[in-house]
Motif scaffolding. Structure first.
Motif, mmCIF file in Angstrom:
data_model
loop_
_atom_site.group_PDB
_atom_site.id
_atom_site.type_symbol
_atom_site.label_atom_id
_atom_site.label_comp_id
_atom_site.label_asym_id
_atom_site.label_seq_id
_atom_site.Cartn_x
_atom_site.Cartn_y
_atom_site.Cartn_z
ATOM 1 N N SER A 132 38.482 58.716 105.863
ATOM 2 C CA SER A 132 37.911 58.050 104.702
ATOM 3 C C SER A 132 37.139 59.058 103.863
ATOM 4 N N GLN A 133 37.004 58.743 102.582
ATOM 5 C CA GLN A 133 36.272 59.615 101.657
ATOM 6 C C GLN A 133 35.727 58.750 100.525
ATOM 7 N N MET A 134 34.441 58.903 100.236
ATOM 8 C CA MET A 134 33.815 58.128 99.169
ATOM 9 C C MET A 134 33.777 58.942 97.887
ATOM 10 N N PHE A 135 33.922 58.220 96.757
ATOM 11 C CA PHE A 135 33.857 58.818 95.432
ATOM 12 C C PHE A 135 32.828 58.057 94.608
ATOM 13 N N LEU A 136 32.125 58.800 93.740
ATOM 14 C CA LEU A 136 31.233 58.200 92.747
ATOM 15 C C LEU A 136 31.820 58.520 91.379
ATOM 16 N N ILE A 137 32.088 57.487 90.592
ATOM 17 C CA ILE A 137 32.715 57.665 89.282
ATOM 18 C C ILE A 137 31.752 57.142 88.216
ATOM 19 N N ASP A 138 31.417 57.983 87.219
ATOM 20 C CA ASP A 138 30.471 57.563 86.185
ATOM 21 C C ASP A 138 31.197 56.888 85.030
ATOM 22 N N ASP A 139 30.460 56.624 83.971
ATOM 23 C CA ASP A 139 31.047 55.903 82.838
ATOM 24 C C ASP A 139 32.061 56.742 82.077
ATOM 25 N N LYS A 140 32.057 58.064 82.281
ATOM 26 C CA LYS A 140 33.023 58.943 81.627
ATOM 27 C C LYS A 140 34.191 59.244 82.549
ATOM 28 N N PHE A 141 34.284 58.506 83.653
ATOM 29 C CA PHE A 141 35.364 58.630 84.636
ATOM 30 C C PHE A 141 35.398 60.009 85.301
ATOM 31 N N GLN A 142 34.214 60.603 85.451
ATOM 32 C CA GLN A 142 34.115 61.819 86.253
ATOM 33 C C GLN A 142 34.049 61.441 87.720
ATOM 34 N N LEU A 143 34.779 62.175 88.562
ATOM 35 C CA LEU A 143 34.815 61.904 89.993
ATOM 36 C C LEU A 143 33.888 62.874 90.708
ATOM 37 N N ASN A 183 36.657 49.308 96.099
ATOM 38 C CA ASN A 183 35.793 49.605 94.956
ATOM 39 C C ASN A 183 34.641 48.616 94.875
ATOM 40 N N THR A 184 33.483 49.124 94.421
ATOM 41 C CA THR A 184 32.343 48.259 94.140
ATOM 42 C C THR A 184 31.550 48.856 92.961
ATOM 43 N N PRO A 185 31.135 48.058 91.995
ATOM 44 C CA PRO A 185 30.374 48.602 90.864
ATOM 45 C C PRO A 185 28.908 48.835 91.233
ATOM 46 N N LEU A 186 28.297 49.823 90.577
ATOM 47 C CA LEU A 186 26.868 50.090 90.722
ATOM 48 C C LEU A 186 26.157 49.496 89.510
ATOM 49 N N ASP A 187 25.469 48.389 89.733
ATOM 50 C CA ASP A 187 24.842 47.652 88.638
ATOM 51 C C ASP A 187 23.763 48.484 87.983
ATOM 52 N N GLY A 188 23.741 48.457 86.655
ATOM 53 C CA GLY A 188 22.710 49.141 85.880
ATOM 54 C C GLY A 188 23.005 50.596 85.597
ATOM 55 N N MET A 189 24.048 51.156 86.174
ATOM 56 C CA MET A 189 24.359 52.564 85.968
ATOM 57 C C MET A 189 25.690 52.771 85.259
ATOM 58 N N ASP A 190 26.466 51.694 85.094
ATOM 59 C CA ASP A 190 27.797 51.799 84.508
ATOM 60 C C ASP A 190 28.640 52.804 85.304
ATOM 61 N N ALA A 191 28.557 52.702 86.613
ATOM 62 C CA ALA A 191 29.287 53.597 87.503
ATOM 63 C C ALA A 191 29.891 52.773 88.630
ATOM 64 N N ASN A 192 30.803 53.402 89.365
ATOM 65 C CA ASN A 192 31.475 52.720 90.464
ATOM 66 C C ASN A 192 31.439 53.598 91.708
ATOM 67 N N LEU A 193 31.352 52.944 92.853
ATOM 68 C CA LEU A 193 31.425 53.618 94.146
ATOM 69 C C LEU A 193 32.752 53.216 94.785
ATOM 70 N N LEU A 194 33.529 54.222 95.181
ATOM 71 C CA LEU A 194 34.889 53.985 95.670
ATOM 72 C C LEU A 194 35.028 54.604 97.060
#
Length: 633
Positions: free
Chosen positions: A235-246, A293-304
């Motif tokens: 498994s591997q976790m990713f953090l993706i911001d509002d500009k779709f940076q991984l 996938n799950t969204p990070l509320d208030g940051m406009d980012a996602n944790l995958l």
């Protein structure tokens, strides 16, 4: 050939082959065909249900890990927001940023002692926070590292302009590096370490910009599972911001072997943010993954969380193999039951067939009784009559063989006894001519023990201690004729003295050593030794009788071995060789070797080793058996 004719030909071949099978085989095949269909249906349904269960468990497990990491991130968000709020609420900081004239030295010292220390305390109370920085464009505000800086250092950064455009609300920004604003070294490179920043503009009064607050936290602390050092490869976790940076760990990453995964994640996130739809399954390079996938509320980012299904598929494969194995086992069990039932039904024919197979394999025949009569009963009756006749003929042949071996053994005994007595009487004759009566008395004592041992042949087997005592008597008698006697060195542990040996099996070997190990002219040797040793390996006993005589040259040794192991006795005019343990063609060693093989089997017997000038060794191999007949292990 037309298809219909070909089908008919194949069917005719099958029916012909099927008709030639036994009744029992056809019944078993019918049972297997009956149970095979239901087994396949149940197995297919079970496999599908288990497959869905494994996948569901994998999703639930990794979704739980994802939610736990999200909970940790929310905790870090609260810590950063609290730090930013404390800095924003500090009145002394606001007054310092609103200076309209150059502050006095005392004011700077007082500010450094109070407000600056309080700001440092905020960061100290939150060790996960990497930087707490305040920027100002006021020319009367002095930089106090590492908290207060001039806006000129960051005014060209994209995140700074975004924060200014918000006019007050907080901005979350993810960055791939953490530059050193102080630039204390020439040509200093930027640290390639990703971080997250919380930015908040300070406006006093509203609309009047006086500064900017920045709270930084490194991503390995902000989301530790995304940058974990534990490499399970599953498994591997990713953090993706509002500009779709991984943002993720750089080593052991799924992105290295799956070049299209990053773009696939970006495309799915774009669709998710537009429509709310998310496809959890993903395949690349023949490998299956789950994208949770799950969204990070208030940051406009996602944790995958990207989960490899390799282990899950292995578990599913093992389960499939288990189901197949259970089916095979069930079919085998039913086959065995059918076999037992058919054997019971056809037991009379089966018993007769088994009896015939045993006879064909050479096993002894036991009379069988077939009840019920009929063709099988008549066949069993005639077969029993035939086997009784064969058994009588075999018994007669065995009896003849036994009588032949007994006669052969009796002949060997007579040869050994005659040979021994002849040599003993010659020694006594020499003693009477050369010595006085006391010596003769001692010699007769030893000779009497030898004769009693020799003539008392109540059993073929004796204890090793009795055979050794007989050899000692023999050496005492033989030493009468030598000026320098032969020394007998016995190296045998007491535990081996109870082992059984064939009577008169060691004495002939010692006798040949005494007579032939030392050539004429060597009687004057003062160091003539015959050594007897015993050892054990893998349940067998090895007795070695070694002399330090002249030895035997290789050619004569080869001739000697051929004479000993030959099934045909040597001719009476056989040319013997001197200097060894026994003359080639003599009866001693050959008779002992034959007796060992007759009583113990072909695996046992004698072996001779010799080197010229280094003496001769005769090795005897026999099983370790107590005199009671019990073989030791």
């Amino acid at each position: 050939m037309e298809p219909s004719k070909r089908t008919v030909a194949i069917w005719d071949s099958f029916t012909y082959w099927w008709g030639r099978r036994s009744l029992q085989s056809r019944l078993i095949a019918a049972y297997i065909f009956i149970i095979l269909g239901p087994c396949l249906a149940v197995s297919f349904y079970s496999y599908k249900a288990i497959n869905n269960t494994y996948i569901r468990n994998a999703i639930d497990k990794n979704d739980y890990l994802l939610q736990m990491e999200k909970l940790h991130i929310n905790t870090q968000i609260e810590a950063m927001e609290r730090a930013a709020q404390m800095a924003y609420s500090n009145k002394e900081v606001k007054n310092y940023l609103m200076n309209e004239s150059e502050p006095q030295l005392g004011e700077l010292v007082d500010f450094n002692t109070n407000a600056y220390i309080n700001m440092m305390q905020i960061q100290f109370n939150n060790p996960n926070i990497e930087h707490l920085q305040v920027y100002s464009n006021n020319k009367y505000v002095h930089e106090i590292w590492p908290i207060f800086y001039s806006e000129e250092r960051v005014i060209n950064e994209p995140w700074y302009q975004e924060a200014m455009n918000l006019m007050g609300p907080e901005l979350w920004s993810f960055q791939m590096s953490d530059p050193d604003l102080m630039q204390r070294y020439v040509d200093q490179s930027t640290v390639n370490k990703p971080k997250v920043s919380l930015l908040r503009e300070i406006n006093i009064p509203a609309g009047n910009h006086i500064g900017m607050i920045q709270v930084d936290m490194m991503l390995d602390r902000f989301t530790p599972k995304t940058y974990t050092k534990i490499r399970d490869g599953q498994s591997q976790m990713f953090l993706i911001d509002d500009k779709f940076q991984l943002f993720t760990r750089s080593d052991y990453s799924f992105l290295h072997e799956n070049g299209e995964m990053a773009q696939a994640i970006t495309d799915r996130l774009q669709l998710y943010r537009k429509t709310g739809e998310w496809n959890i399954n993903y395949k690349e390079n023949g490998k299956s993954f789950l994208l949770i996938n799950t969204p990070l509320d208030g940051m406009d980012a996602n944790l995958l969380n990207v989960v490899s299904m390799e282990n899950v598929m292995k578990d599913i494969s093992r389960t499939r193999n288990l189901i197949i194995g259970l089916n095979i086992g069930f079919i085998v069990l039913v086959t065995l039951i059918a076999y037992v039932m058919n054997a019971f039904i056809l037991q009379n024919l089966r018993r007769l067939t088994d009896a015939m197979k045993k006879v064909r394999r050479g096993e002894s025949y036991k009379v069988i009784t077939i009840r019920g009569g009929g063709e099988v009963g008549e066949l069993a009756h005639h077969f029993s009559k035939l086997m009784n006749t064969i058994n009588k003929l075999v018994a007669q042949a065995v009896q003849k063989e036994v009588l032949s071996k007994e006669a052969e053994l009796h002949t060997l005994h007579n040869q050994i006894d005659t040979h021994f007595l002849y040599n003993t009487l010659e020694n006594i004759k020499m003693l009477a001519e050369m010595e006085n009566q006391q010596t003769i008395s001692d010699a007769l004592t030893s000779l009497g023990g030898m004769m009693r041992y020799n003539f008392k042949w109540s059993s073929e087997y004796v204890k090793l201690r009795d055979e050794i005592r007989h050899i000692e008597n023999y050496i005492e008698v033989m030493n009468i004729r030598f000026e320098y006697p032969v020394e007998l060195a016995i190296q045998i542990e007491s535990t081996y003295l109870e082992v059984e040996v064939l009577k008169m099996s060691l004495q002939p070997i010692v006798e040949n050593s005494v007579k032939h190990a030392w050539t004429e002219g060597e009687e004057e040797l003062t160091n003539r030794i015959i050594q007897i040793e015993i050892s054990e390996a893998e349940g067998d006993i090895y007795i070695e009788i070694t002399d330090n005589g002249a030895g035997i040259d290789p050619l004569k040794l080869s001739t000697l071995n051929e004479s000993i192991y030959s099934e045909v006795p040597p001719p009476s005019d056989f040319s013997g060789s001197r200097g060894g343990v026994v003359r080639a063609g003599g009866i001693g060693l050959r008779n002992v070797n034959q007796r060992l093989k007759l009583f113990y089997g072909e695996a046992y017997g004698l072996r001779i080793r010799s080197e010229v000038g280094r003496g001769t060794t005769v090795s005897m191999t026999l099983p370790r058996v107590l005199l009671t007949g019990e073989q030791q292990r």
